[in-house]
Design an enzyme around this catalytic site. Structure first.
Site, PDB file in Angstrom:
ATOM      1  N   GLY A   1       0.700  -1.247  -0.082  1.00 20.31           N
ATOM      2  CA  GLY A   1       0.016   0.013  -0.082  1.00 20.31           C
ATOM      3  C   GLY A   1       0.789   1.105   0.044  1.00 20.31           C
ATOM      4  O   GLY A   1       0.460   2.266  -0.445  1.00 20.31           O
TER       5      GLY A   1
ATOM      6  N   GLU B   1       4.010   4.000   5.677  1.00 17.44           N
ATOM      7  CA  GLU B   1       2.788   3.191   5.675  1.00 17.44           C
ATOM      8  C   GLU B   1       1.794   4.065   4.852  1.00 17.44           C
ATOM      9  O   GLU B   1       1.970   5.305   4.672  1.00 17.44           O
ATOM     10  CB  GLU B   1       2.453   3.099   7.173  1.00 17.44           C
ATOM     11  CG  GLU B   1       1.489   1.896   7.263  1.00 17.44           C
ATOM     12  CD  GLU B   1       1.136   1.000   6.594  1.00 17.44           C
ATOM     13  OE1 GLU B   1       1.367   0.973   5.303  1.00 17.44           O
ATOM     14  OE2 GLU B   1       0.645  -0.124   7.225  1.00 17.44           O
ATOM     15  N   ASP B   2       0.873   3.397   4.433  1.00 12.51           N
ATOM     16  CA  ASP B   2      -0.121   4.212   3.725  1.00 12.51           C
ATOM     17  C   ASP B   2      -1.330   4.738   4.502  1.00 12.51           C
ATOM     18  O   ASP B   2      -1.709   5.753   4.329  1.00 12.51           O
ATOM     19  CB  ASP B   2      -0.996   3.150   2.622  1.00 12.51           C
ATOM     20  CG  ASP B   2      -1.590   1.880   3.159  1.00 12.51           C
ATOM     21  OD1 ASP B   2      -1.151   1.550   4.370  1.00 12.51           O
ATOM     22  OD2 ASP B   2      -1.954   1.139   2.309  1.00 12.51           O
TER      23      ASP B   2
ATOM     24  N   ASP C   1      -5.022   2.883  10.669  1.00 14.54           N
ATOM     25  CA  ASP C   1      -6.499   2.718  10.869  1.00 14.54           C
ATOM     26  C   ASP C   1      -6.797   2.074  12.361  1.00 14.54           C
ATOM     27  O   ASP C   1      -6.717   3.080  13.347  1.00 14.54           O
ATOM     28  CB  ASP C   1      -6.754   1.498   9.857  1.00 14.54           C
ATOM     29  CG  ASP C   1      -8.462   1.479   9.765  1.00 14.54           C
ATOM     30  OD1 ASP C   1      -9.233   2.277   9.811  1.00 14.54           O
ATOM     31  OD2 ASP C   1      -8.928   0.098   9.662  1.00 14.54           O
TER      32      ASP C   1
ATOM     33  N   LYS D   1      -6.855   7.757  10.199  1.00 17.36           N
ATOM     34  CA  LYS D   1      -8.196   7.595  10.392  1.00 17.36           C
ATOM     35  C   LYS D   1      -8.291   7.439  12.079  1.00 17.36           C
ATOM     36  O   LYS D   1      -8.673   6.177  12.541  1.00 17.36           O
ATOM     37  CB  LYS D   1      -8.841   6.257   9.689  1.00 17.36           C
ATOM     38  CG  LYS D   1      -9.732   6.587   8.830  1.00 17.36           C
ATOM     39  CD  LYS D   1     -10.415   5.238   8.384  1.00 17.36           C
ATOM     40  CE  LYS D   1     -10.201   4.676   7.000  1.00 17.36           C
ATOM     41  NZ  LYS D   1     -10.709   3.382   6.634  1.00 17.36           N
TER      42      LYS D   1
ATOM     43  N   PHE E   1     -13.843   3.906   3.834  1.00 12.83           N
ATOM     44  CA  PHE E   1     -13.058   2.899   3.279  1.00 12.83           C
ATOM     45  C   PHE E   1     -12.313   3.715   2.178  1.00 12.83           C
ATOM     46  O   PHE E   1     -13.205   4.185   1.012  1.00 12.83           O
ATOM     47  CB  PHE E   1     -13.454   1.701   3.098  1.00 12.83           C
ATOM     48  CG  PHE E   1     -12.462   0.476   2.818  1.00 12.83           C
ATOM     49  CD1 PHE E   1     -11.710   0.130   4.027  1.00 12.83           C
ATOM     50  CD2 PHE E   1     -11.839   0.458   1.547  1.00 12.83           C
ATOM     51  CE1 PHE E   1     -10.460  -0.991   3.909  1.00 12.83           C
ATOM     52  CE2 PHE E   1     -10.671  -0.640   1.251  1.00 12.83           C
ATOM     53  CZ  PHE E   1     -10.109  -0.987   2.514  1.00 12.83           C
ATOM     54  N   VAL E   2     -11.116   4.045   2.111  1.00  9.36           N
ATOM     55  CA  VAL E   2     -10.756   4.854   0.686  1.00  9.36           C
ATOM     56  C   VAL E   2      -9.681   3.793  -0.130  1.00  9.36           C
ATOM     57  O   VAL E   2      -9.051   2.929   0.583  1.00  9.36           O
ATOM     58  CB  VAL E   2      -9.842   6.087   1.309  1.00  9.36           C
ATOM     59  CG1 VAL E   2     -10.807   7.071   1.996  1.00  9.36           C
ATOM     60  CG2 VAL E   2      -8.870   5.720   2.321  1.00  9.36           C
TER      61      VAL E   2
ATOM     62  N   ASP F   1      -5.728  -0.299  -1.635  1.00  4.96           N
ATOM     63  CA  ASP F   1      -6.514  -1.108  -2.434  1.00  4.96           C
ATOM     64  C   ASP F   1      -7.821  -1.471  -1.544  1.00  4.96           C
ATOM     65  O   ASP F   1      -8.019  -1.414  -0.672  1.00  4.96           O
ATOM     66  CB  ASP F   1      -5.690  -2.536  -2.680  1.00  4.96           C
ATOM     67  CG  ASP F   1      -5.801  -3.200  -1.207  1.00  4.96           C
ATOM     68  OD1 ASP F   1      -5.180  -2.793  -0.211  1.00  4.96           O
ATOM     69  OD2 ASP F   1      -6.409  -4.355  -1.298  1.00  4.96           O
TER      70      ASP F   1
ATOM     71  N   ARG G   1      -5.411   0.366  -6.666  1.00  7.97           N
ATOM     72  CA  ARG G   1      -4.219   1.034  -6.201  1.00  7.97           C
ATOM     73  C   ARG G   1      -3.542   1.896  -7.033  1.00  7.97           C
ATOM     74  O   ARG G   1      -2.938   2.911  -6.747  1.00  7.97           O
ATOM     75  CB  ARG G   1      -2.918  -0.212  -5.881  1.00  7.97           C
ATOM     76  CG  ARG G   1      -3.344  -1.145  -5.033  1.00  7.97           C
ATOM     77  CD  ARG G   1      -2.254  -2.217  -4.551  1.00  7.97           C
ATOM     78  NE  ARG G   1      -2.313  -3.173  -3.849  1.00  7.97           N
ATOM     79  CZ  ARG G   1      -2.565  -3.229  -2.368  1.00  7.97           C
ATOM     80  NH1 ARG G   1      -2.140  -2.010  -1.794  1.00  7.97           N
ATOM     81  NH2 ARG G   1      -2.490  -4.503  -1.834  1.00  7.97           N
TER      82      ARG G   1
HETATM   83  P1  IMP Z   1      -4.428  -1.133  10.771  1.00  9.75           P
HETATM   84  O1  IMP Z   1      -3.595  -2.338  11.341  1.00  9.75           O
HETATM   85  O2  IMP Z   1      -5.965  -1.273  11.293  1.00  9.75           O
HETATM   86  O3  IMP Z   1      -3.994   0.258  11.283  1.00  9.75           O
HETATM   87  O4  IMP Z   1      -4.461  -1.337   9.323  1.00  9.75           O
HETATM   88  C1  IMP Z   1      -3.459  -0.909   8.448  1.00  9.75           C
HETATM   89  C2  IMP Z   1      -3.838  -1.539   7.176  1.00  9.75           C
HETATM   90  O5  IMP Z   1      -5.256  -1.827   6.919  1.00  9.75           O
HETATM   91  C3  IMP Z   1      -3.115  -0.346   6.222  1.00  9.75           C
HETATM   92  O6  IMP Z   1      -1.719  -0.829   5.785  1.00  9.75           O
HETATM   93  C4  IMP Z   1      -4.217  -0.637   4.904  1.00  9.75           C
HETATM   94  O7  IMP Z   1      -3.306  -1.913   4.134  1.00  9.75           O
HETATM   95  C5  IMP Z   1      -5.175  -1.424   5.560  1.00  9.75           C
HETATM   96  N1  IMP Z   1      -6.561  -0.325   5.655  1.00  9.75           N
HETATM   97  C6  IMP Z   1      -7.206   0.469   6.562  1.00  9.75           C
HETATM   98  N2  IMP Z   1      -8.022   1.310   6.181  1.00  9.75           N
HETATM   99  C7  IMP Z   1      -7.929   0.978   4.751  1.00  9.75           C
HETATM  100  C8  IMP Z   1      -8.777   1.920   3.900  1.00  9.75           C
HETATM  101  O8  IMP Z   1      -9.330   2.854   4.115  1.00  9.75           O
HETATM  102  N3  IMP Z   1      -8.437   1.750   2.480  1.00  9.75           N
HETATM  103  C9  IMP Z   1      -7.595   0.874   2.171  1.00  9.75           C
HETATM  104  N4  IMP Z   1      -6.629  -0.074   3.075  1.00  9.75           N
HETATM  105  C10 IMP Z   1      -7.102   0.279   4.536  1.00  9.75           C
HETATM  106 MG    MG Z   2      -4.325  -3.156   2.280  1.00  5.79          MG
END
Ligand code: IMP
Ligand code: MG
Length: 178
Positions: A43, A98-99, A102, A130, A151-152, A158, A164
């Site tokens: 990502g 990181e992208d 979340d 987020k 969700f973006v 992706d 992507r």
């Molecule tokens: P976390 O562990 O919940 O913080 O998740 C991080 C990962 O979840 C990111 O690296 C993304 O790959 C994926 N992710 C979380 N939210 C989104 C979104 O809105 N769009 C796409 N991927 C997301």
């Molecule tokens: Mg992902």
């Protein structure tokens, strides 16, 4: 515009302007130091390549593949290292790129893991944040944009491995997610 897109949240142009600001900040913060930028595949790849071009430092790259999500939009709370770093990071200034942050699980776990390897410093740079979705305490050091609880996709992000390559950060039509 891609037919599945409902709206553009951040245009590529806006993003690139912000990426320039973050790069300038990193360049100032690490002046005179070497830096290892660790891109989280897949990502972060688009953000990573735009960012590194603009950072004016003695800089190296490495990449990791970490899996936390299945194919949908919900986090499992655990991460698995699919591809580890290809070099030791002891004594290095490491910036994880990181992208999106979340729930925070991915970066919280990753930070914990990498800090056991004794880097000189360890920071997090994420294009998106987020905060409303956070389940664990975790703050990024460099954040591009805060986004609402939607969700973006695009600019590297992706949905089921698609979208992507979209040049903007977008929200898809509801029927695509269902
Ligand atoms: P976390 O562990 O919940 O913080 O998740 C991080 C990962 O979840 C990111 O690296 C993304 O790959 C994926 N992710 C979380 N939210 C989104 C979104 O809105 N769009 C796409 N991927 C997301
Ligand atoms: Mg992902």
């Amino acid at each position: 515009m891609n037919n599945d897109v409902m709206k553009v949240l951040l245009s590529g142009k806006e993003i690139e302007k912000r990426v320039g600001e973050i790069a300038a900040q990193i360049t100032r913060d690490y002046a005179g130091e070497s830096v290892l930028m660790v891109g989280i595949l897949r990502g972060a790849v688009v953000f990573f390549s735009e960012l590194v071009k603009r950072v004016d430092l003695d800089l190296r790259f490495d990449f990791m593949v970490v899996s936390s999500y299945g194919s949908g939009t919900d986090s499992s709370g655990e991460i698995r290292i699919v591809k580890d770093l290809s070099q030791p990071i002891e004594g290095m200034n490491v910036i994880i790129v990181e992208d999106i942050i979340d729930t925070g699980y991915t970066l919280k776990n990753l930070k914990k893991l990498l800090s056991t390897r004794n880097p000189k410093s360890l920071k997090i740079c994420s294009l998106l944040d987020k905060p409303s979705r956070r389940k664990v305490e975790l703050e990024g050091d460099y954040i591009g944009f805060k986004v609402p609880n939607e969700f973006v996709v695009g600019y590297g992000l992706d949905y089921n491995e698609k979208y992507r390559n979209l040049p903007d950060i977008c929200v898809l039509k509801p029927e695509i997610y269902s």
